[in-house]
Enzyme design. Structure first.
Site, PDB file in Angstrom:
ATOM      1  N   LYS A  41      -6.294  14.459  -7.313  1.00 37.88           N
ATOM      2  CA  LYS A  41      -5.298  14.301  -8.392  1.00 37.88           C
ATOM      3  C   LYS A  41      -4.567  15.637  -8.627  1.00 37.88           C
ATOM      4  O   LYS A  41      -3.359  15.662  -8.835  1.00 37.88           O
ATOM      5  CB  LYS A  41      -5.962  13.822  -9.688  1.00 37.88           C
ATOM      6  CG  LYS A  41      -6.478  12.395  -9.669  1.00 37.88           C
ATOM      7  CD  LYS A  41      -5.394  11.341  -9.469  1.00 37.88           C
ATOM      8  CE  LYS A  41      -4.484  11.183 -10.660  1.00 37.88           C
ATOM      9  NZ  LYS A  41      -3.552  10.023 -10.484  1.00 37.88           N
ATOM     10  N   TYR A  53     -12.327  13.542  -6.366  1.00 36.29           N
ATOM     11  CA  TYR A  53     -11.321  12.790  -7.134  1.00 36.29           C
ATOM     12  C   TYR A  53     -10.362  13.748  -7.829  1.00 36.29           C
ATOM     13  O   TYR A  53      -9.145  13.661  -7.671  1.00 36.29           O
ATOM     14  CB  TYR A  53     -12.010  11.881  -8.170  1.00 36.29           C
ATOM     15  CG  TYR A  53     -11.064  11.377  -9.248  1.00 36.29           C
ATOM     16  CD1 TYR A  53      -9.993  10.550  -8.940  1.00 36.29           C
ATOM     17  CD2 TYR A  53     -11.248  11.748 -10.591  1.00 36.29           C
ATOM     18  CE1 TYR A  53      -9.113  10.103  -9.933  1.00 36.29           C
ATOM     19  CE2 TYR A  53     -10.388  11.301 -11.585  1.00 36.29           C
ATOM     20  CZ  TYR A  53      -9.319  10.477 -11.248  1.00 36.29           C
ATOM     21  OH  TYR A  53      -8.460  10.041 -12.227  1.00 36.29           O
ATOM     22  N   SER A  54     -10.922  14.690  -8.600  1.00 35.47           N
ATOM     23  CA  SER A  54     -10.029  15.570  -9.377  1.00 35.47           C
ATOM     24  C   SER A  54      -9.241  16.498  -8.466  1.00 35.47           C
ATOM     25  O   SER A  54      -8.092  16.840  -8.769  1.00 35.47           O
ATOM     26  CB  SER A  54     -10.800  16.336 -10.453  1.00 35.47           C
ATOM     27  OG  SER A  54     -11.877  17.039  -9.911  1.00 35.47           O
ATOM     28  N   THR A  66      -4.847  13.090 -14.760  1.00 34.05           N
ATOM     29  CA  THR A  66      -6.094  13.148 -15.521  1.00 34.05           C
ATOM     30  C   THR A  66      -6.397  14.568 -16.001  1.00 34.05           C
ATOM     31  O   THR A  66      -5.963  15.543 -15.377  1.00 34.05           O
ATOM     32  CB  THR A  66      -7.253  12.658 -14.619  1.00 34.05           C
ATOM     33  OG1 THR A  66      -8.501  13.005 -15.224  1.00 34.05           O
ATOM     34  CG2 THR A  66      -7.220  13.327 -13.252  1.00 34.05           C
ATOM     35  N   ASP A  67      -7.179  14.656 -17.070  1.00 30.74           N
ATOM     36  CA  ASP A  67      -7.603  15.979 -17.554  1.00 30.74           C
ATOM     37  C   ASP A  67      -8.633  16.608 -16.610  1.00 30.74           C
ATOM     38  O   ASP A  67      -8.926  17.796 -16.707  1.00 30.74           O
ATOM     39  CB  ASP A  67      -8.173  15.883 -18.983  1.00 30.74           C
ATOM     40  CG  ASP A  67      -9.415  15.012 -19.096  1.00 30.74           C
ATOM     41  OD1 ASP A  67      -9.802  14.354 -18.099  1.00 30.74           O
ATOM     42  OD2 ASP A  67     -10.014  14.973 -20.193  1.00 30.74           O
ATOM     43  N   GLU A  68      -9.168  15.792 -15.667  1.00 30.89           N
ATOM     44  CA  GLU A  68     -10.227  16.318 -14.801  1.00 30.89           C
ATOM     45  C   GLU A  68      -9.720  17.402 -13.857  1.00 30.89           C
ATOM     46  O   GLU A  68     -10.508  18.154 -13.281  1.00 30.89           O
ATOM     47  CB  GLU A  68     -10.899  15.175 -14.033  1.00 30.89           C
ATOM     48  CG  GLU A  68     -11.448  14.131 -14.990  1.00 30.89           C
ATOM     49  CD  GLU A  68     -12.359  13.085 -14.369  1.00 30.89           C
ATOM     50  OE1 GLU A  68     -12.962  13.356 -13.321  1.00 30.89           O
ATOM     51  OE2 GLU A  68     -12.471  11.992 -14.961  1.00 30.89           O
ATOM     52  N   ASP A 113       0.842  -1.194   0.000  1.00 31.88           N
ATOM     53  CA  ASP A 113       0.000   0.000   0.000  1.00 31.88           C
ATOM     54  C   ASP A 113       0.884   1.254   0.000  1.00 31.88           C
ATOM     55  O   ASP A 113       1.723   1.409   0.897  1.00 31.88           O
ATOM     56  CB  ASP A 113      -0.864  -0.066   1.268  1.00 31.88           C
ATOM     57  CG  ASP A 113      -1.949   0.972   1.284  1.00 31.88           C
ATOM     58  OD1 ASP A 113      -1.763   2.044   0.669  1.00 31.88           O
ATOM     59  OD2 ASP A 113      -2.985   0.722   1.918  1.00 31.88           O
TER      60      ASP A 113
HETATM   61  P1  NAD Z   1      -7.917   1.711 -11.542  1.00 30.32           P
HETATM   62  O1  NAD Z   1      -8.826   2.155 -10.443  1.00 30.32           O
HETATM   63  O2  NAD Z   1      -8.390   0.738 -12.547  1.00 30.32           O
HETATM   64  O3  NAD Z   1      -6.570   1.106 -10.916  1.00 30.32           O
HETATM   65  C1  NAD Z   1      -5.922   1.676  -9.822  1.00 30.32           C
HETATM   66  C2  NAD Z   1      -4.927   0.668  -9.307  1.00 30.32           C
HETATM   67  O4  NAD Z   1      -4.252   1.243  -8.178  1.00 30.32           O
HETATM   68  C3  NAD Z   1      -5.560  -0.643  -8.826  1.00 30.32           C
HETATM   69  O5  NAD Z   1      -4.834  -1.746  -9.272  1.00 30.32           O
HETATM   70  C4  NAD Z   1      -5.488  -0.525  -7.306  1.00 30.32           C
HETATM   71  O6  NAD Z   1      -5.380  -1.807  -6.663  1.00 30.32           O
HETATM   72  C5  NAD Z   1      -4.227   0.299  -7.121  1.00 30.32           C
HETATM   73  N1  NAD Z   1      -4.242   1.031  -5.847  1.00 30.32           N
HETATM   74  C6  NAD Z   1      -5.258   1.775  -5.353  1.00 30.32           C
HETATM   75  N2  NAD Z   1      -4.909   2.253  -4.138  1.00 30.32           N
HETATM   76  C7  NAD Z   1      -3.649   1.815  -3.886  1.00 30.32           C
HETATM   77  C8  NAD Z   1      -2.750   1.975  -2.799  1.00 30.32           C
HETATM   78  N3  NAD Z   1      -3.098   2.698  -1.727  1.00 30.32           N
HETATM   79  N4  NAD Z   1      -1.534   1.396  -2.862  1.00 30.32           N
HETATM   80  C9  NAD Z   1      -1.182   0.670  -3.955  1.00 30.32           C
HETATM   81  N5  NAD Z   1      -1.998   0.454  -5.006  1.00 30.32           N
HETATM   82  C10 NAD Z   1      -3.225   1.027  -4.965  1.00 30.32           C
HETATM   83  O7  NAD Z   1      -7.426   3.076 -12.213  1.00 30.32           O
HETATM   84  P2  NAD Z   1      -7.083   3.380 -13.739  1.00 30.32           P
HETATM   85  O8  NAD Z   1      -8.324   3.767 -14.428  1.00 30.32           O
HETATM   86  O9  NAD Z   1      -6.240   2.302 -14.270  1.00 30.32           O
HETATM   87  O10 NAD Z   1      -6.203   4.696 -13.549  1.00 30.32           O
HETATM   88  C11 NAD Z   1      -4.794   4.622 -13.354  1.00 30.32           C
HETATM   89  C12 NAD Z   1      -4.242   6.027 -13.201  1.00 30.32           C
HETATM   90  O11 NAD Z   1      -4.523   6.767 -14.381  1.00 30.32           O
HETATM   91  C13 NAD Z   1      -4.841   6.808 -12.048  1.00 30.32           C
HETATM   92  O12 NAD Z   1      -3.823   7.565 -11.444  1.00 30.32           O
HETATM   93  C14 NAD Z   1      -5.873   7.709 -12.705  1.00 30.32           C
HETATM   94  O13 NAD Z   1      -6.047   8.890 -11.966  1.00 30.32           O
HETATM   95  C15 NAD Z   1      -5.220   7.969 -14.039  1.00 30.32           C
HETATM   96  N6  NAD Z   1      -6.149   8.236 -15.162  1.00 30.32           N
HETATM   97  C16 NAD Z   1      -7.199   7.409 -15.407  1.00 30.32           C
HETATM   98  C17 NAD Z   1      -8.037   7.671 -16.504  1.00 30.32           C
HETATM   99  C18 NAD Z   1      -9.196   6.760 -16.850  1.00 30.32           C
HETATM  100  O14 NAD Z   1      -9.980   7.090 -17.744  1.00 30.32           O
HETATM  101  N7  NAD Z   1      -9.338   5.607 -16.224  1.00 30.32           N
HETATM  102  C19 NAD Z   1      -7.797   8.790 -17.310  1.00 30.32           C
HETATM  103  C20 NAD Z   1      -6.700   9.615 -17.019  1.00 30.32           C
HETATM  104  C21 NAD Z   1      -5.887   9.333 -15.942  1.00 30.32           C
HETATM  105  P1  TYD Z   2     -17.109   7.834 -15.759  1.00 26.77           P
HETATM  106  O1  TYD Z   2     -16.880   6.627 -16.591  1.00 26.77           O
HETATM  107  O2  TYD Z   2     -17.412   7.660 -14.299  1.00 26.77           O
HETATM  108  O3  TYD Z   2     -15.838   8.778 -15.954  1.00 26.77           O
HETATM  109  P2  TYD Z   2     -15.604  10.322 -15.472  1.00 26.77           P
HETATM  110  O4  TYD Z   2     -16.638  10.693 -14.495  1.00 26.77           O
HETATM  111  O5  TYD Z   2     -14.255  10.232 -14.839  1.00 26.77           O
HETATM  112  O6  TYD Z   2     -15.621  11.132 -16.729  1.00 26.77           O
HETATM  113  O7  TYD Z   2     -18.303   8.666 -16.395  1.00 26.77           O
HETATM  114  C1  TYD Z   2     -18.253   9.104 -17.736  1.00 26.77           C
HETATM  115  C2  TYD Z   2     -19.475   9.961 -17.986  1.00 26.77           C
HETATM  116  O8  TYD Z   2     -20.634   9.121 -17.892  1.00 26.77           O
HETATM  117  C3  TYD Z   2     -19.670  11.048 -16.957  1.00 26.77           C
HETATM  118  O9  TYD Z   2     -20.213  12.203 -17.599  1.00 26.77           O
HETATM  119  C4  TYD Z   2     -20.684  10.479 -15.984  1.00 26.77           C
HETATM  120  C5  TYD Z   2     -21.535   9.597 -16.879  1.00 26.77           C
HETATM  121  N1  TYD Z   2     -22.118   8.407 -16.208  1.00 26.77           N
HETATM  122  C6  TYD Z   2     -23.489   8.156 -16.294  1.00 26.77           C
HETATM  123  O10 TYD Z   2     -24.246   8.910 -16.928  1.00 26.77           O
HETATM  124  N2  TYD Z   2     -23.990   7.067 -15.663  1.00 26.77           N
HETATM  125  C7  TYD Z   2     -23.213   6.215 -14.941  1.00 26.77           C
HETATM  126  O11 TYD Z   2     -23.743   5.236 -14.352  1.00 26.77           O
HETATM  127  C8  TYD Z   2     -21.795   6.474 -14.889  1.00 26.77           C
HETATM  128  C9  TYD Z   2     -20.884   5.548 -14.105  1.00 26.77           C
HETATM  129  C10 TYD Z   2     -21.285   7.580 -15.541  1.00 26.77           C
END
Ligand code: NAD
Ligand code: TYD
Length: 348
Positions: free
Chosen positions: A159, A155-156, A130-132, A59
């Site tokens: 980040k 979340y954002s 993230t872009d958020e 962790d």
């Molecule tokens: P995810 O939630 O699928 O995976 C996160 C991973 O981190 C998991 O394997 C989890 O077990 C591990 N983790 C969580 N807490 C932990 C801790 N305390 N110690 C060690 N490991 C831990 O996330 P993702 O969608 O693969 O995103 C990965 C990264 O990319 C994140 O930093 C996220 O902010 C960033 N990101 C994601 C997206 C997207 O669309 N998913 C877009 C842009 C940036």
């Molecule tokens: P999500 O996949 O949670 O990504 P993010 O919030 O990080 O962009 O959601 C993508 C978009 O879809 C967002 O505008 C929220 C919307 N959404 C729904 O309308 N219904 C849902 O059940 C979820 C999970 C997301």
């Protein structure tokens, strides 16, 4: 080179680990992951026995554990993906996002700093973000690397805070860092709580498709393997202390995306209730819901020659097919059976 990839058992992390193992057999890849609900070793089943790969369960919020780990392995580089990543969960429980995303990142920065003690030749801390962090766009405009941060969800905000700490360690302690901020990813192995995999799974289960608000929210979707390629490129060719935006040049209103997804699912399934569009249900909006995200990816294109390779139609087809062919994966991650797999595999 010893590279620590955090969060490598998650969605994007597992694609990055696989790409690096396949492309760079001379690197030692260490995957540190706490295996929260979102982390799953089945995501890396095909590479778990590769010789230059080590999985470490741990962790990042545990300060002494992280310090000892860096002492032991002396990582040259970190690619930091571990995070709590789902906006809706952050609204229910902001503190766990502060712990992992902020404190966890600071623990890694401190351990990296202590380990190298000012000698940063050929060292790198690469933070994946993230872009958020930029907040919400109106109907026009794009996020640039210079756009001011204005995070709207817990979340954002967490980040954004971690991005600031990474940059501050660069300015204050000279730590060599890179940051990239990417748009919404989709593809295989994404936990079925995010929009696309959730809706695929719900269609399979004939459950309602809960569209938040009026569905007119816009996201810029990027296929996860294109993100992994961008990460590889930035890691090797990015200029230290720079930020790169990564995006799909692919904006979709949620409701249009959901309808397209329904139509593609209908073509594959013989549904006894007509079109899966009948499952679309408008529900209460997400609080603080960002209206629109869209990335200006011209910097990474011009400086590093990156652009997405996979079109949205191709990527969506591949993603749907993966979920249809991996129903056991979905059952496992959603039922807790995965814990049994882990105990069997690692005997704890
Ligand atoms: P995810 O939630 O699928 O995976 C996160 C991973 O981190 C998991 O394997 C989890 O077990 C591990 N983790 C969580 N807490 C932990 C801790 N305390 N110690 C060690 N490991 C831990 O996330 P993702 O969608 O693969 O995103 C990965 C990264 O990319 C994140 O930093 C996220 O902010 C960033 N990101 C994601 C997206 C997207 O669309 N998913 C877009 C842009 C940036
Ligand atoms: P999500 O996949 O949670 O990504 P993010 O919030 O990080 O962009 O959601 C993508 C978009 O879809 C967002 O505008 C929220 C919307 N959404 C729904 O309308 N219904 C849902 O059940 C979820 C999970 C997301």
């Amino acid at each position: 080179m010893r590279i620590l990839i955090t969060g490598g058992a998650g969605f994007i992390g597992s694609h990055v680990v696989r790409l690096f193992l396949k492309k760079y057999p001379k690197y030692y890849i260490y995957n540190l992951d706490a295996l929260t609900y979102a982390g799953n070793l089945e995501n890396l089943h095909d590479v778990e026995n590769v010789l230059n790969y080590t999985f470490i369960k741990g962790d990042i919020t545990n300060e002494s554990f992280v310090l000892k780990l860096f002492d032991k392995y002396q990582f040259d580089a970190v690619i930091h993906l571990a995070a709590e990543s789902h906006v809706d969960r952050s609204i229910l429980d902001p503190l766990s996002f502060v712990k992992t995303n902020v404190l966890g990142t600071i623990n890694l920065l401190n351990a990296f700093k202590n380990c190298h003690n000012g000698n940063y030749d050929r060292k790198l801390f690469y933070h994946i973000s993230t872009d958020e962090v930029y907040g919400s766009l109106g109907l026009t405009g794009l996020f640039k690397e210079t756009t001011a941060y204005q995070p709207n969800s817990p979340y954002s905000a967490s980040k954004a805070s971690s991005d600031h700490f990474v940059r501050a360690y660069g300015e204050t302690y000279g730590l060599p860092y890179l940051i990239s901020n990417c748009s919404n990813n989709y593809g295989s192995n994404q936990f079925p709580e995010k929009l696309i995999p959730l809706f695929i799974n719900n269609i399979l289960q004939k459950k309602q498709l809960p569209v938040y608000g009026d569905g007119n929210y816009t996201r810029d979707w990027l296929y996860v393997e294109d993100h992994a390629i961008a990460i590889d490129l930035i890691f090797h060719k990015g200029k230290a202390k720079e930020t790169y935006n990564i995006g799909g040049l692919n904006e979709w209103k949620n409701i249009d995306l959901v309808k397209l997804l329904c139509d593609k699912m209908d073509k594959r399934l013989n549904l006894d209730f007509g079109s899966s569009r009948n499952l679309i249900t408008y529900v209460k909006d997400r609080p603080g819901h960002d209206l629109r995200y869209a990335i200006d990816a011209s910097k990474i294109k011009e400086e590093l020659g990156w652009s997405p390779l996979v079109t949205f139609h191709e990527g969506l087809e591949k993603t749907i097919d993966w979920y249809l062919n991996n129903k056991d994966w979905v059952d496992n991650v959603t039922s807790g059976k995965y814990q049994e797999y882990y105990k069997k595999q690692y005997n704890n």
